[in-house]
Scaffold this motif. Structure first.
Motif, PDB file in Angstrom:
ATOM      1  N   VAL A 139     118.143  87.433 -19.658  1.00  0.00           N
ATOM      2  CA  VAL A 139     117.434  87.283 -18.384  1.00  0.00           C
ATOM      3  C   VAL A 139     117.693  85.880 -17.837  1.00  0.00           C
ATOM      4  O   VAL A 139     117.515  84.883 -18.548  1.00  0.00           O
ATOM      5  N   LEU A 140     118.105  85.815 -16.580  1.00  0.00           N
ATOM      6  CA  LEU A 140     118.172  84.555 -15.846  1.00  0.00           C
ATOM      7  C   LEU A 140     117.180  84.632 -14.702  1.00  0.00           C
ATOM      8  O   LEU A 140     117.223  85.571 -13.899  1.00  0.00           O
ATOM      9  N   VAL A 141     116.299  83.635 -14.621  1.00  0.00           N
ATOM     10  CA  VAL A 141     115.378  83.522 -13.494  1.00  0.00           C
ATOM     11  C   VAL A 141     115.675  82.209 -12.785  1.00  0.00           C
ATOM     12  O   VAL A 141     115.604  81.146 -13.399  1.00  0.00           O
ATOM     13  N   VAL A 142     115.987  82.285 -11.511  1.00  0.00           N
ATOM     14  CA  VAL A 142     116.245  81.080 -10.718  1.00  0.00           C
ATOM     15  C   VAL A 142     115.028  80.814  -9.843  1.00  0.00           C
ATOM     16  O   VAL A 142     114.805  81.500  -8.844  1.00  0.00           O
ATOM     17  N   ASN A 143     114.253  79.832 -10.247  1.00  0.00           N
ATOM     18  CA  ASN A 143     113.038  79.486  -9.513  1.00  0.00           C
ATOM     19  C   ASN A 143     113.166  78.165  -8.768  1.00  0.00           C
ATOM     20  O   ASN A 143     112.426  77.918  -7.814  1.00  0.00           O
ATOM     21  N   ALA A 144     114.079  77.309  -9.177  1.00  0.00           N
ATOM     22  CA  ALA A 144     114.206  75.987  -8.558  1.00  0.00           C
ATOM     23  C   ALA A 144     114.441  76.121  -7.064  1.00  0.00           C
ATOM     24  O   ALA A 144     115.278  76.912  -6.613  1.00  0.00           O
ATOM     25  N   GLY A 145     113.703  75.352  -6.300  1.00  0.00           N
ATOM     26  CA  GLY A 145     113.854  75.387  -4.856  1.00  0.00           C
ATOM     27  C   GLY A 145     113.142  74.208  -4.220  1.00  0.00           C
ATOM     28  O   GLY A 145     112.237  73.619  -4.822  1.00  0.00           O
ATOM     29  N   VAL A 146     113.553  73.875  -3.024  1.00  0.00           N
ATOM     30  CA  VAL A 146     112.919  72.787  -2.280  1.00  0.00           C
ATOM     31  C   VAL A 146     112.685  73.241  -0.849  1.00  0.00           C
ATOM     32  O   VAL A 146     113.266  74.220  -0.384  1.00  0.00           O
ATOM     33  N   ARG A 182     122.118  73.220  -1.090  1.00  0.00           N
ATOM     34  CA  ARG A 182     122.693  73.125  -2.436  1.00  0.00           C
ATOM     35  C   ARG A 182     121.748  73.697  -3.486  1.00  0.00           C
ATOM     36  O   ARG A 182     122.186  74.402  -4.409  1.00  0.00           O
ATOM     37  N   ILE A 183     120.460  73.405  -3.343  1.00  0.00           N
ATOM     38  CA  ILE A 183     119.493  73.845  -4.349  1.00  0.00           C
ATOM     39  C   ILE A 183     119.069  75.289  -4.140  1.00  0.00           C
ATOM     40  O   ILE A 183     118.985  76.072  -5.090  1.00  0.00           O
ATOM     41  N   ASN A 184     118.808  75.672  -2.894  1.00  0.00           N
ATOM     42  CA  ASN A 184     118.231  76.991  -2.607  1.00  0.00           C
ATOM     43  C   ASN A 184     119.257  78.102  -2.491  1.00  0.00           C
ATOM     44  O   ASN A 184     118.911  79.276  -2.637  1.00  0.00           O
ATOM     45  N   VAL A 185     120.512  77.760  -2.212  1.00  0.00           N
ATOM     46  CA  VAL A 185     121.545  78.782  -2.007  1.00  0.00           C
ATOM     47  C   VAL A 185     122.686  78.636  -3.011  1.00  0.00           C
ATOM     48  O   VAL A 185     123.004  79.564  -3.755  1.00  0.00           O
ATOM     49  N   ASN A 186     123.308  77.474  -3.035  1.00  0.00           N
ATOM     50  CA  ASN A 186     124.478  77.289  -3.900  1.00  0.00           C
ATOM     51  C   ASN A 186     124.123  77.461  -5.375  1.00  0.00           C
ATOM     52  O   ASN A 186     124.836  78.148  -6.120  1.00  0.00           O
ATOM     53  N   ALA A 187     123.045  76.813  -5.813  1.00  0.00           N
ATOM     54  CA  ALA A 187     122.679  76.874  -7.228  1.00  0.00           C
ATOM     55  C   ALA A 187     122.377  78.293  -7.698  1.00  0.00           C
ATOM     56  O   ALA A 187     122.880  78.716  -8.750  1.00  0.00           O
ATOM     57  N   PRO A 188     121.568  79.079  -6.973  1.00  0.00           N
ATOM     58  CA  PRO A 188     121.342  80.454  -7.424  1.00  0.00           C
ATOM     59  C   PRO A 188     122.621  81.276  -7.522  1.00  0.00           C
ATOM     60  O   PRO A 188     122.799  82.045  -8.477  1.00  0.00           O
ATOM     61  N   TYR A 189     123.510  81.103  -6.556  1.00  0.00           N
ATOM     62  CA  TYR A 189     124.752  81.878  -6.588  1.00  0.00           C
ATOM     63  C   TYR A 189     125.582  81.516  -7.813  1.00  0.00           C
ATOM     64  O   TYR A 189     125.994  82.388  -8.596  1.00  0.00           O
ATOM     65  N   HIS A 190     125.860  80.240  -7.985  1.00  0.00           N
ATOM     66  CA  HIS A 190     126.729  79.827  -9.095  1.00  0.00           C
ATOM     67  C   HIS A 190     126.082  80.101 -10.451  1.00  0.00           C
ATOM     68  O   HIS A 190     126.783  80.471 -11.404  1.00  0.00           O
ATOM     69  N   ALA A 191     124.765  79.928 -10.543  1.00  0.00           N
ATOM     70  CA  ALA A 191     124.080  80.221 -11.797  1.00  0.00           C
ATOM     71  C   ALA A 191     124.160  81.708 -12.131  1.00  0.00           C
ATOM     72  O   ALA A 191     124.399  82.087 -13.280  1.00  0.00           O
ATOM     73  N   ALA A 192     123.964  82.562 -11.124  1.00  0.00           N
ATOM     74  CA  ALA A 192     124.023  84.007 -11.349  1.00  0.00           C
ATOM     75  C   ALA A 192     125.419  84.438 -11.795  1.00  0.00           C
ATOM     76  O   ALA A 192     125.565  85.241 -12.726  1.00  0.00           O
ATOM     77  N   VAL A 193     126.428  83.908 -11.134  1.00  0.00           N
ATOM     78  CA  VAL A 193     127.801  84.278 -11.494  1.00  0.00           C
ATOM     79  C   VAL A 193     128.135  83.811 -12.906  1.00  0.00           C
ATOM     80  O   VAL A 193     128.723  84.557 -13.700  1.00  0.00           O
ATOM     81  N   GLU A 194     127.740  82.584 -13.230  1.00  0.00           N
ATOM     82  CA  GLU A 194     128.046  82.069 -14.568  1.00  0.00           C
ATOM     83  C   GLU A 194     127.299  82.852 -15.635  1.00  0.00           C
ATOM     84  O   GLU A 194     127.867  83.174 -16.690  1.00  0.00           O
ATOM     85  N   ALA A 195     126.041  83.179 -15.383  1.00  0.00           N
ATOM     86  CA  ALA A 195     125.277  83.959 -16.359  1.00  0.00           C
ATOM     87  C   ALA A 195     125.907  85.322 -16.586  1.00  0.00           C
ATOM     88  O   ALA A 195     125.972  85.814 -17.723  1.00  0.00           O
TER      89      ALA A 195
END
Length: 237
Positions: free
Chosen positions: A78-85, A104-117
């Motif tokens: 399970v990956l949960v992306v909660n970080a946001g500003v 970068r935090i709200n869009v880029n990070a969730p995308y790249h984290a999801a793909v890497e996971a």
């Protein structure tokens, strides 16, 4: 409860508020949980001690650091992306650097984290991103940049759901409305304005959002993907 016994869970942005409630929920159900934090070291260390989870400092604005953190977490169930500003105010007066950081935090990070996971995620894995009801509805001025970033998550989830569906990996967005956190307290200055447009006239609790996340991560939600799950007391109704 032990509904996630033996499962590996990473929560990006887990030291406070909704993120901390998500960490507590998964840890309480037996998962091996790690979470990231940016600046709240004391809160992160207290939560890690309380729940038996692992806290790791990482800046979601740093793409390479985020990708590395997900990679180093090993195969995730399970990956949960909660970080946001947030970046609120008159768009004619907002700092462009603040808006770019938000993206970068709200869009880029969730995308790249999801793909890497997803590269190492086993069959039936779960990717859950915390969005906002403002991705659907913008009732007040000054929310354009923030709402743009949350609406982007909707397209991301629908697209990645198609890409990862053949492996049984689901991708969903949870869209909270007003939730009682440090950033938007239930007794704060926005209370009356927000409650005026809500069907249930109170702030939600972080634990209520965590419960929705846990359901989406569990076996009963195996056929739910590419969808937005709003939990807002009727704020956007």
């Amino acid at each position: 409860m032990a509904g996630f016994q033996g499962k590996s869970v990473l929560v990006l942005g887990g030291s406070r508020g909704i993120g901390a409630a998500i960490v507590r929920r998964f840890a309480g159900e037996g998962a091996a949980v790690s979470f990231t934090y940016a600046g709240s070291r004391d809160a992160a260390e207290r939560l890690a001690t309380e729940t038996g989870s692992m806290a790791v400092q990482a800046d979601s604005a740093d793409r390479d650091a985020m990708i590395a953190r997900v990679r180093e977490s090993g195969p995730l169930d399970v990956l949960v992306v909660n970080a946001g500003v947030g970046a609120f105010g008159d768009p004619l007066e907002q700092d462009p650097d603040a808006v770019d950081r938000l993206i970068r935090i709200n869009v880029n990070a969730p995308y790249h984290a999801a793909v890497e996971a997803a590269r190492r995620m086993p069959e039936g894995g779960r990717i859950i991103v915390i969005g906002s009801v403002n991705g659907d509805r913008i009732p007040f001025p000054g929310l354009a940049a923030y709402a743009m970033s949350k609406a982007a998550l909707q397209g991301m989830a629908r697209g990645l759901a198609r890409d990862f569906g053949p492996r049984g990996i689901t991708v969903n967005v949870v869209q909270p409305g007003p939730i009682d956190t440090e950033l938007n307290p239930a007794d704060g200055p926005m209370k009356d304005i927000q409650h005026a447009v809500m069907a249930i006239k109170r702030h939600g609790r972080p634990e209520e959002v965590a419960a929705m996340v846990a359901w989406l991560a569990g076996p009963e939600a195996g056929f739910v993907t590419g969808a937005m799950h709003t939990i807002d007391g009727g704020f956007g109704a």
